[in-house]
Every structure is written in structure tokens, then in C-alpha cells.
Design an enzyme around this catalytic site. Structure first.
Site, short mmCIF file in Angstrom:
data_model
loop_
_atom_site.label_atom_id
_atom_site.label_comp_id
_atom_site.label_asym_id
_atom_site.label_seq_id
_atom_site.Cartn_x
_atom_site.Cartn_y
_atom_site.Cartn_z
N CYS A 1 0.80 -1.11 -0.05
CA CYS A 1 -0.10 0.12 0.08
C CYS A 1 1.03 1.33 -0.04
O CYS A 1 0.52 2.15 -0.72
CB CYS A 1 -0.89 0.03 1.26
SG CYS A 1 -2.16 1.50 1.58
N CYS B 1 -6.12 -2.67 6.84
CA CYS B 1 -7.12 -1.89 6.82
C CYS B 1 -8.17 -2.34 6.26
O CYS B 1 -9.72 -1.90 6.66
CB CYS B 1 -6.76 -0.68 5.99
SG CYS B 1 -6.22 -0.83 4.33
#
EC number: 2.8.1.13
Length: 372
Positions: A107, A205
Site C-alpha cells: 500500500c 485496513c
């Protein structure tokens, strides 16, 4: 209150506002340093209407409240498509292949310091971007930059940022990397920021508060199989190799066994060909230990990398104690690493990150293990 001398007055910085305390204080500190600061909130995951776990709406609300309090603009951008293609698909592919990936590293590489930087450049005309990561940047007299561990050793996040290029580090600012976490919260409280006591986000997440096995099962079919000892005795069943990682102790479902001692059981190997999980007793079992490893998909922040036969330290997982090691290059994209002493639970698919003192040199993906 922490005071930082003004530098780069008037330069425009786009801060990645997550709705957390670290990015909130980063924005404040950069304003104190004389930068022109604007916030940018990223939405990286498209939850459906029944998804109770994603806190994106609350985070957006908190980020907006902080920007309003500081008197700065806040923009929003949706990177969900980029995240799916470049982070989530990788996450699934690695688990399907029996490895244990780190989506946070991907990410940072593909979203926070690539898509975000491109958007900040193309749309918002940024000079720099900034994130609330606990790392430091060193500007050298020759114009080069280096990435250093954060001052707060317990919060240092350089392990997750080793894929950043020299150019990305040069365009990035990390204000909270110079501070301890408690100092960051103190500043937020003194400034009356709503995020001052907000709990740190943990875990992956896009999974949020969900049970990991339940989440993974919605995307990858489980393939149950046997759990065996190193001697080949079947002592239980697993629901899927993808749910387990080397060194794992909890969640194995192995009760007391006849003729075994009371030492806990650990995952020591995943036999993909036979779909068998191999476990052994004791955290220092020989099958759990590695003398070294090979690492590929190398990335060095300075583009050159260390010299072969360099004595460095390495982390094979986040918050691991530094492991002294020696490296040698097999080719430009593959190194052999020999540890000074054996290391437990080194896991293929995870990242190995190398340091020279406080300087994060870079790293790569653990490919294979060297056993004694």
C-alpha cells in the site's frame, strides 16, 4: 510545546490525512515550519452497504474536523480501483501461493507514495507530500537523502517504507518521525485536535475488525488438510494452509496428546504439495530455526545498495530485534543472507529490511530459508 525552525517557507505540502493523530499533528507541525499545507484524504476500499467494519466514514469526518480546526483545505480522492489492482490482488495471490504477504508495504509503495504523489503533483501542484509515518529523512550535503528510523523505536515504521525510491523520499516529509508518540498526542491535545486520544489503527485496513479467517474465506476457497508432526504423525486437521504462518502458536486446535510433553506447538512448515501443516513443540525447535535466507525483488533506497559481503542488521518482521547478518549478491536482484546466530520463524513472502545503524537501506522479499 515542540518548536521546529521554519524551513522552505511557502512551499506547498499535501498531507495524507487519515483521520488519526499522527497525520493531524504532521499537518500542524508543517504549518509551524512555514509550509503552505493542505490535506488529502484517501479512500482506498469500497465497502458495501452491509459492511459494518470499515471506519472510512468516521475517519473522513475526523480528518475534516482537524483540517477545519487548523484552517486548511481538505481534498478527497478515491484510490479504491488502484488499491484493488495493486494491493488486494497481490494479497490474495500471495496467500493462494502459500506465502504470507504484507499488504501495508504494498500500500505504501503503490498508493500512499505513488498514486497519492501523482495526484498531489498533477491536481494539487505540490512541492512535497507528507505522511504521519514514524521515520526520519536526512538531507546530505551532496544533495542525496536517506531514510532513517523514527526517534520512537517502538513506533518506527521504516520497515513498511523500504520500497520507497530515492526520488520519493526526496519529495516526502515525515514530521512526527522526530518525536515520541506521547509527544505527538500531547501536541494534539494542546491544540485541541479531536484526534488527540483516538486509538491507533491496527491490523489490515480492509479487514478492519473482522475475523481474518472469515474475511479470507470470502475470497479464497478453504482447503482443509492434515496437521502432522515432523515425524509424520497426523495429530489434527487444519482448515487451510493460508490461515497459518510459520512460528504461529495460537489457533492450531491441537489438544493434549498422548506421550507428548507440555511444550506449546508451533507451525514449522507448510507442505503445499501435500496440503499438510507441520508443527513441532518448543519455540526453539530446530525445524523453526534458520541460519540464513535468500531474498529477491530487491529495492535499495539509494539505488546502489550495499557492497557484497557487507555486515548489516536485518528485520524479517515488524518490531523484531535487529538481527546481525552478512549479505552477498547472487545477482543484482537476489542476495544470500547469513545470520550471525539462528533466527526463529523467518517467513517466505514477508519482507527483509536492512539497516546500517539508523539508516534504512532497503530490502526485498524472503524467498527461501537456509537451514542448519
Amino acid at each position: 510545546m515542540t518548536s521546529i525552525k521554519p524551513i522552505h517557507n511557502g512551499k506547498k505540502v499535501i498531507v495524507g490525512m487519515s483521520g488519526g493523530v499522527d497525520s493531524s499533528v504532521s499537518a500542524y507541525l508543517l504549518m509551524q515550519q512555514g509550509y503552505e499545507v493542505e490535506g488529502l484524504f484517501m479512500k482506498n476500499w469500497e465497502e458495501d452497504d452491509t459492511d459494518e467494519y470499515c471506519a472510512a466514514a468516521d475517519d473522513l469526518k475526523d480528518a475534516q474536523a482537524v483540517c477545519d480546526k487548523l484552517g486548511i483545505k481538505m481534498h478527497t480522492v478515491n484510490f479504491a480501483a488502484e488499491y484493488w489492482d495493486n494491493v488486494f490482488e497481490y494479497f490474495l495471490a500471495e496467500y493462494k501461493a502459500g506465502r504470507t504477504p504484507n499488504p501495508d508495504i504494498m500500500c505504501n509503495k503503490e498508493i500512499k507514495f505513488k498514486a497519492f504523489l501523482e495526484f498531489a503533483d498533477d491536481i494539487l501542484d505540490a512541492d512535497y507530500i507528507a505522511m504521519g509515518h514514524y521515520v526520519r529523512r536526512r538531507d546530505n550535503s551532496d544533495g542525496s537523502v536517506q531514510m532513517l528510523r523514527g526517534v520512537d523505536g517502538n513506533k518506527d515504521q521504516s520497515y513498511f517504507l523500504y520500497t520507497l525510491s530515492h526520488e520519493q523520499v526526496a519529495r516526502s516529509l515525515f514530521p512526527v518521525g522526530e518525536l515520541e508518540k506521547h509527544e505527538v498526542r500531547d501536541i494534539a491535545k494542546q491544540m485541541g485536535l479531536i484526534t488527540h486520544d483516538k486509538k491507533d489503527s491496527t491490523g489490515i485496513c480492509f479487514i478492519g475488525e473482522r475475523k481474518f479467517t472469515d474475511f479470507l474465506a470470502t475470497y479464497l476457497p478453504a482447503q482443509p488438510g492434515d496437521i502432522e508432526t515432523p515425524e509424520g504423525e497426523v495429530i489434527g486437521k487444519h482448515q487451510g494452509l493460508m490461515y497459518h504462518t510459520l512460528g504461529q502458536r495460537k489457533g492450531l486446535g491441537i489438544g493434549g496428546l498422548k506421550d507428548s510433553n507440555e511444550d506449546p506447538w508451533y507451525v514449522v512448515e507448510k507442505d503445499l504439495l501435500r496440503n499438510v501443516l507441520i508443527v513441532a513443540q518448543g519455540g526453539n525447535h530446530p525445524r523453526l530455526m534458520s541460519q540464513g535466507m535468500t531474498v529477491n525483488q530487491l529495492h535499495w533506497v539509494d539505488r546502489k545498495g550495499p557492497a557484497t559481503d557487507s555486515q548489516l542488521v536485518v528485520k524479517t518482521r515488524y518490531r523484531q530485534t535487529d538481527v546481525p547478518c552478512r549479505i552477498s549478491f547472487d545477482d543484482p536482484q537476489r542476495i544470500t543472507v547469513i545470520f550471525d546466530s539462528p533466527v526463529a520463524a523467518v517467513t517466505p513472502g514477508q519482507s527483509a529490511v536492512f539497516y546500517d545503524g539508523d539508516v534504512c537501506l532497503g530490502g526485498g522479499i524472503i524467498d527461501s530459508l537456509i537451514r542448519g
